[in-house]
Structures are given as structure tokens and as C-alpha cells.
Motif scaffolding. Structure first.
Motif, PDB file in Angstrom:
ATOM      1  N   LEU A 173     -41.218 -70.700-136.076  1.00 14.65           N
ATOM      2  CA  LEU A 173     -40.297 -69.637-135.656  1.00 14.65           C
ATOM      3  C   LEU A 173     -41.066 -68.419-135.147  1.00 14.65           C
ATOM      4  O   LEU A 173     -40.786 -67.895-134.065  1.00 14.65           O
ATOM      5  CB  LEU A 173     -39.416 -69.243-136.843  1.00 14.65           C
ATOM      6  CG  LEU A 173     -38.472 -68.054-136.657  1.00 14.65           C
ATOM      7  CD1 LEU A 173     -37.359 -68.403-135.667  1.00 14.65           C
ATOM      8  CD2 LEU A 173     -37.855 -67.624-137.991  1.00 14.65           C
ATOM      9  N   LYS A 174     -42.047 -68.002-135.914  1.00 12.70           N
ATOM     10  CA  LYS A 174     -42.817 -66.792-135.571  1.00 12.70           C
ATOM     11  C   LYS A 174     -43.543 -66.961-134.238  1.00 12.70           C
ATOM     12  O   LYS A 174     -43.567 -66.055-133.398  1.00 12.70           O
ATOM     13  CB  LYS A 174     -43.832 -66.510-136.689  1.00 12.70           C
ATOM     14  CG  LYS A 174     -44.596 -65.211-136.519  1.00 12.70           C
ATOM     15  CD  LYS A 174     -45.516 -64.976-137.707  1.00 12.70           C
ATOM     16  CE  LYS A 174     -46.150 -63.599-137.615  1.00 12.70           C
ATOM     17  NZ  LYS A 174     -46.911 -63.271-138.836  1.00 12.70           N
ATOM     18  N   THR A 175     -44.134 -68.140-134.031  1.00 13.18           N
ATOM     19  CA  THR A 175     -44.886 -68.398-132.797  1.00 13.18           C
ATOM     20  C   THR A 175     -43.949 -68.420-131.592  1.00 13.18           C
ATOM     21  O   THR A 175     -44.279 -67.924-130.522  1.00 13.18           O
ATOM     22  CB  THR A 175     -45.630 -69.748-132.899  1.00 13.18           C
ATOM     23  OG1 THR A 175     -46.363 -69.767-134.133  1.00 13.18           O
ATOM     24  CG2 THR A 175     -46.594 -69.943-131.745  1.00 13.18           C
ATOM     25  N   LEU A 176     -42.749 -68.961-131.785  1.00 14.03           N
ATOM     26  CA  LEU A 176     -41.794 -69.059-130.681  1.00 14.03           C
ATOM     27  C   LEU A 176     -41.198 -67.717-130.310  1.00 14.03           C
ATOM     28  O   LEU A 176     -41.131 -67.355-129.144  1.00 14.03           O
ATOM     29  CB  LEU A 176     -40.639 -69.983-131.058  1.00 14.03           C
ATOM     30  CG  LEU A 176     -40.779 -71.467-130.772  1.00 14.03           C
ATOM     31  CD1 LEU A 176     -39.449 -72.151-131.087  1.00 14.03           C
ATOM     32  CD2 LEU A 176     -41.168 -71.741-129.338  1.00 14.03           C
ATOM     33  N   GLU A 177     -40.719 -66.988-131.297  1.00 13.53           N
ATOM     34  CA  GLU A 177     -39.838 -65.874-130.941  1.00 13.53           C
ATOM     35  C   GLU A 177     -40.498 -64.514-130.853  1.00 13.53           C
ATOM     36  O   GLU A 177     -40.012 -63.647-130.125  1.00 13.53           O
ATOM     37  CB  GLU A 177     -38.624 -65.811-131.861  1.00 13.53           C
ATOM     38  CG  GLU A 177     -38.913 -65.539-133.305  1.00 13.53           C
ATOM     39  CD  GLU A 177     -37.645 -65.293-134.103  1.00 13.53           C
ATOM     40  OE1 GLU A 177     -37.747 -64.755-135.196  1.00 13.53           O
ATOM     41  OE2 GLU A 177     -36.556 -65.621-133.615  1.00 13.53           O
ATOM     42  N   GLY A 178     -41.586 -64.304-131.593  1.00 13.92           N
ATOM     43  CA  GLY A 178     -42.214 -62.993-131.502  1.00 13.92           C
ATOM     44  C   GLY A 178     -41.230 -61.861-131.708  1.00 13.92           C
ATOM     45  O   GLY A 178     -41.126 -60.962-130.891  1.00 13.92           O
ATOM     46  N   GLY A 179     -40.455 -61.932-132.775  1.00 15.17           N
ATOM     47  CA  GLY A 179     -39.577 -60.816-133.137  1.00 15.17           C
ATOM     48  C   GLY A 179     -38.238 -60.755-132.426  1.00 15.17           C
ATOM     49  O   GLY A 179     -37.505 -59.798-132.568  1.00 15.17           O
TER      50      GLY A 179
ATOM     51  N   PRO B  69     -31.837 -69.118-130.540  1.00 16.48           N
ATOM     52  CA  PRO B  69     -31.323 -70.344-131.169  1.00 16.48           C
ATOM     53  C   PRO B  69     -32.460 -71.332-131.465  1.00 16.48           C
ATOM     54  O   PRO B  69     -32.822 -72.150-130.631  1.00 16.48           O
ATOM     55  CB  PRO B  69     -30.362 -70.912-130.116  1.00 16.48           C
ATOM     56  CG  PRO B  69     -30.122 -69.806-129.145  1.00 16.48           C
ATOM     57  CD  PRO B  69     -31.378 -68.992-129.150  1.00 16.48           C
ATOM     58  N   ILE B  70     -33.033 -71.192-132.655  1.00 18.24           N
ATOM     59  CA  ILE B  70     -34.183 -72.009-133.054  1.00 18.24           C
ATOM     60  C   ILE B  70     -33.869 -72.732-134.352  1.00 18.24           C
ATOM     61  O   ILE B  70     -33.373 -72.114-135.304  1.00 18.24           O
ATOM     62  CB  ILE B  70     -35.429 -71.111-133.255  1.00 18.24           C
ATOM     63  CG1 ILE B  70     -35.867 -70.502-131.917  1.00 18.24           C
ATOM     64  CG2 ILE B  70     -36.584 -71.897-133.887  1.00 18.24           C
ATOM     65  CD1 ILE B  70     -36.885 -69.388-132.031  1.00 18.24           C
TER      66      ILE B  70
ATOM     67  N   PHE C 165     -32.931 -73.878-128.141  1.00 14.82           N
ATOM     68  CA  PHE C 165     -31.797 -74.032-127.216  1.00 14.82           C
ATOM     69  C   PHE C 165     -31.608 -72.777-126.382  1.00 14.82           C
ATOM     70  O   PHE C 165     -31.969 -71.678-126.811  1.00 14.82           O
ATOM     71  CB  PHE C 165     -30.491 -74.224-128.009  1.00 14.82           C
ATOM     72  CG  PHE C 165     -30.324 -75.584-128.605  1.00 14.82           C
ATOM     73  CD1 PHE C 165     -29.645 -76.590-127.918  1.00 14.82           C
ATOM     74  CD2 PHE C 165     -30.811 -75.881-129.867  1.00 14.82           C
ATOM     75  CE1 PHE C 165     -29.472 -77.851-128.466  1.00 14.82           C
ATOM     76  CE2 PHE C 165     -30.646 -77.130-130.427  1.00 14.82           C
ATOM     77  CZ  PHE C 165     -29.980 -78.123-129.726  1.00 14.82           C
ATOM     78  N   SER C 166     -30.982 -72.952-125.225  1.00 17.78           N
ATOM     79  CA  SER C 166     -30.467 -71.780-124.508  1.00 17.78           C
ATOM     80  C   SER C 166     -29.222 -71.330-125.270  1.00 17.78           C
ATOM     81  O   SER C 166     -28.636 -72.102-126.024  1.00 17.78           O
ATOM     82  CB  SER C 166     -30.105 -72.143-123.067  1.00 17.78           C
ATOM     83  OG  SER C 166     -29.147 -73.196-123.063  1.00 17.78           O
TER      84      SER C 166
ATOM     85  N   THR D 270     -35.571 -65.801-120.775  1.00 16.08           N
ATOM     86  CA  THR D 270     -34.151 -65.755-120.387  1.00 16.08           C
ATOM     87  C   THR D 270     -33.280 -65.299-121.553  1.00 16.08           C
ATOM     88  O   THR D 270     -32.359 -64.492-121.388  1.00 16.08           O
ATOM     89  CB  THR D 270     -33.677 -67.167-119.948  1.00 16.08           C
ATOM     90  OG1 THR D 270     -34.653 -67.691-119.042  1.00 16.08           O
ATOM     91  CG2 THR D 270     -32.333 -67.129-119.266  1.00 16.08           C
ATOM     92  N   ILE D 271     -33.577 -65.821-122.747  1.00 16.96           N
ATOM     93  CA  ILE D 271     -32.803 -65.461-123.944  1.00 16.96           C
ATOM     94  C   ILE D 271     -32.938 -63.968-124.222  1.00 16.96           C
ATOM     95  O   ILE D 271     -31.953 -63.268-124.456  1.00 16.96           O
ATOM     96  CB  ILE D 271     -33.269 -66.294-125.165  1.00 16.96           C
ATOM     97  CG1 ILE D 271     -32.863 -67.770-124.995  1.00 16.96           C
ATOM     98  CG2 ILE D 271     -32.687 -65.740-126.469  1.00 16.96           C
ATOM     99  CD1 ILE D 271     -33.529 -68.730-125.965  1.00 16.96           C
ATOM    100  N   LYS D 272     -34.163 -63.463-124.166  1.00 16.38           N
ATOM    101  CA  LYS D 272     -34.407 -62.024-124.434  1.00 16.38           C
ATOM    102  C   LYS D 272     -33.630 -61.159-123.450  1.00 16.38           C
ATOM    103  O   LYS D 272     -33.036 -60.157-123.817  1.00 16.38           O
ATOM    104  CB  LYS D 272     -35.913 -61.702-124.346  1.00 16.38           C
ATOM    105  CG  LYS D 272     -36.662 -62.156-125.585  1.00 16.38           C
ATOM    106  CD  LYS D 272     -38.144 -61.853-125.503  1.00 16.38           C
ATOM    107  CE  LYS D 272     -38.857 -62.426-126.720  1.00 16.38           C
ATOM    108  NZ  LYS D 272     -40.298 -62.420-126.644  1.00 16.38           N
TER     109      LYS D 272
END
Length: 306
Positions: free
Chosen positions: A229-235, A239-240, A258-259, A299-301
Motif C-alpha cells: 500500500l505504502k509503495t503504491l499510494e505515497g499518501g 482503490p487498493i 483499480f481505477s 489519474t486517481i490523484k
């Protein structure tokens, strides 16, 4: 020093209090004195905005973090999936308790015909919303906020077909109804079903006491999921889903991004020998990022800013 009473900080919802009392009983059984101190969190007070709009990762944990830093409580008990992957400076993970049910469930009203037609489902989670839309693109998903009791009540009061809950939360406070189905196709939130106890880094007494409650298998699996989670989202909220489980001497990991509309899905699945666990979450996240995940996260951000 041995007579020190460990003050346990918790939110004041029924589920949070159940978790705090569970930790209290375990500490009492080991001979420690304890006291429970309940604190209201902003996440419980502001119920009219979706969580991601509040812009705070850790909205449910922030109030307790402050109470700990100010010395009002010694330790805090949380649903681990609510805890940001980066803890505040001075606060450390002291123990992860043995994990409960990791599944998401659909609580419905006795009639499942809507699954083959059009329906309305309630959830406050971007992860559940995206996975639902991925499977049922013609359904409507509405926002649902509040503690478990509030959400169950809102489901009864509205004409929705169902709502998605974590099985563990409902099981812990005996709220799981007979009308539910296990969503075994839905990848849970990282650390779903696990409870974590945090303490101040400089509080040797409380840390040692709480360390006796740690479940090593759960600690390893939740570490992998949260690292992913941490590596993917960076804060950023996204949808993870992630789940790591022991299969004999191996670890099976499933991770997904996911988108928001559920149309795009990037997933990884891998089985590795148990001793290679330390960087597994990181490598699995990198695989997703290299596979289109970097663009998808951007895109999500963007869309969450609007």
C-alpha cells in the motif's frame, strides 16, 4: 514502575471499545494494570463528507495520536486498516494481534435478484466501490459513513439493496446478520481483520508489556500488505486491495489497484518462500506501478482533487 497503570486510548464506538477491552483483558491476564480512556475522533464527528474528501489519511487515528503525544494515554488500539502506513514521529507499532476474518461481506435484505439486474449498494470505501463496479458495472453505489452500528441502521432506513462491511467488525460485536454473503472475489483492504496497538517509542514499559500480545504470522502478513500500500499510494487514497496468507512454508500474496470507476484493474499474485517476506510488498507494488499503475495512480490523484 511495575505498578504503572497502562492507559489505553480508544475511539468511543462500540467496535473500538470492544477492541480496547480485548487488549485490556489480555494485558490484565499478564498481570498489568490498565485503564481505558475513550476519545472522539474527527472521522466519527464529520459524517457528511466522504472520507477521501476530508483529505486526511488517518482521520480515525489522529485524535489518539495527539492524546498519546500529549501524555493523556500510553497506548492506542486501532483497526489496523485505518492506520496510515507512516506513523507519526515518536509513535511505534507495539503489537499486532492475531488476525480475524479478512473477508468483506454484503449485508442484504433477503432478496439477491438485484445482483442480476440493477441495484444500489452502499459503501464509504473507494476500494469496495471500485471492485463492486468492476463486477457490477450497471449498479449504483452510494456513500455510507459512520461507525458499524450507524451504517447498519442507515442500511435498514434506506431503500438500498445492500451494503458492504468487513466481516471481522460485525463478528466482533455480534452484529453479523443472517442475510449476508461472503464476497470472496473482493480483495480486502491491507491489514483488514487485524488489530494493532501503538505506543510511544520512548515508553519502554508499555512497549514491552504490549509486545507480549504480538502474533508473528499476522505481523508478517500485514507488514507485506501495508508495504504494498505504502509503495503504491505515497499518501494518497486509492482503490487498493492486498492480502498475504501463509500456505504451509510459503506466503501467497494477492494485490490489486483499480481505477475509481472500477473499469481498470491491475493485479498481481505470487507465492514465495516464507523467508523472502521482507520486501515482498515493495516488489509487488513495483510490478503494478511498472504495469500501468504509475499512470493510473496519477489519474486517481487528479480525480480526487476535483
Amino acid at each position: 514502575m511495575v505498578n504503572k497503570t497502562i492507559r489505553i486510548g480508544t475511539r468511543d464506538s462500540e467496535l473500538a471499545l470492544w477492541q480496547a477491552h480485548t487488549v485490556e483483558k489480555k494485558l490484565n491476564d499478564l498481570g498489568y494494570k490498565t485503564e481505558i480512556i475513550a476519545v472522539k475522533s474527527q472521522g466519527d464527528i464529520i459524517l457528511d463528507k466522504p472520507l477521501y474528501e476530508l483529505g486526511i489519511t488517518g482521520i480515525f487515528t489522529k485524535t489518539l495520536d495527539i492524546a498519546m503525544i500529549n501524555g493523556q494515554v500510553d497506548i492506542a488500539v486501532h483497526s489496523m486498516k485505518d492506520v496510515p502506513t507512516a506513523l507519526p514521529i515518536g509513535i511505534v507499532q507495539a503489537a499486532v494481534l492475531e488476525r480475524a476474518n479478512t473477508l468483506d461481506i454484503l449485508v442484504h435484505k433477503g432478496n439477491l435478484d438485484f445482483l442480476n439486474e440493477s441495484g444500489t449498494i452502499a459503501t464509504g470505501s473507494l476500494r469496495r466501490q471500485a471492485q463492486w463496479w468492476n463486477k457490477y458495472p450497471n449498479h449504483t453505489v452510494v456513500d455510507l459513513r459512520g461507525n458499524v452500528n450507524t451504517r447498519m441502521q442507515k442500511l435498514q432506513e434506506n431503500d438500498w439493496n445492500g451494503a458492504v462491511f468487513a466481516a471481522a467488525g460485525l463478528e466482533r460485536i455480534n452484529l453479523k446478520p443472517t442475510d449476508f454473503i461472503n464476497l470472496d472475489w473482493m480483495i480486502p483492504a491491507p491489514a483488514q481483520g487485524a488489530m494493532v496497538v501503538v505506543a510511544m517509542a520512548n515508553d519502554e514499559f508499555s512497549r514491552q508489556a504490549v509486545a507480549e500480545l504480538n502474533d508473528i504470522d499476522t505481523e508478517v502478513c500485514t507488514h507485506i500488505e501495508r508495504q504494498f500500500l505504502k509503495t503504491l499510494e505515497g499518501g494518497c487514497t486509492a482503490p487498493i486491495g492486498a492480502l498475504a496468507v501463509f500456505v504451509e512454508d510459503d506466503i501467497l500474496f494477492k494485490g490489486v489497484l483499480f481505477s475509481i470507476d472500477g473499469k481498470q484493474k491491475i493485479e498481481v499474485e505470487k507465492t514465495i518462500p516464507m523467508q523472502e517476506w521482507k520486501k515482498l510488498g515493495y516488489y509487488m507494488a513495483k510490478e503494478i506501478l511498472d504495469n500501468g499503475g504509475t499512470q493510473l495512480m496519477a489519474t486517481i490523484k487528479e480525480s480526487l482533487k476535483k
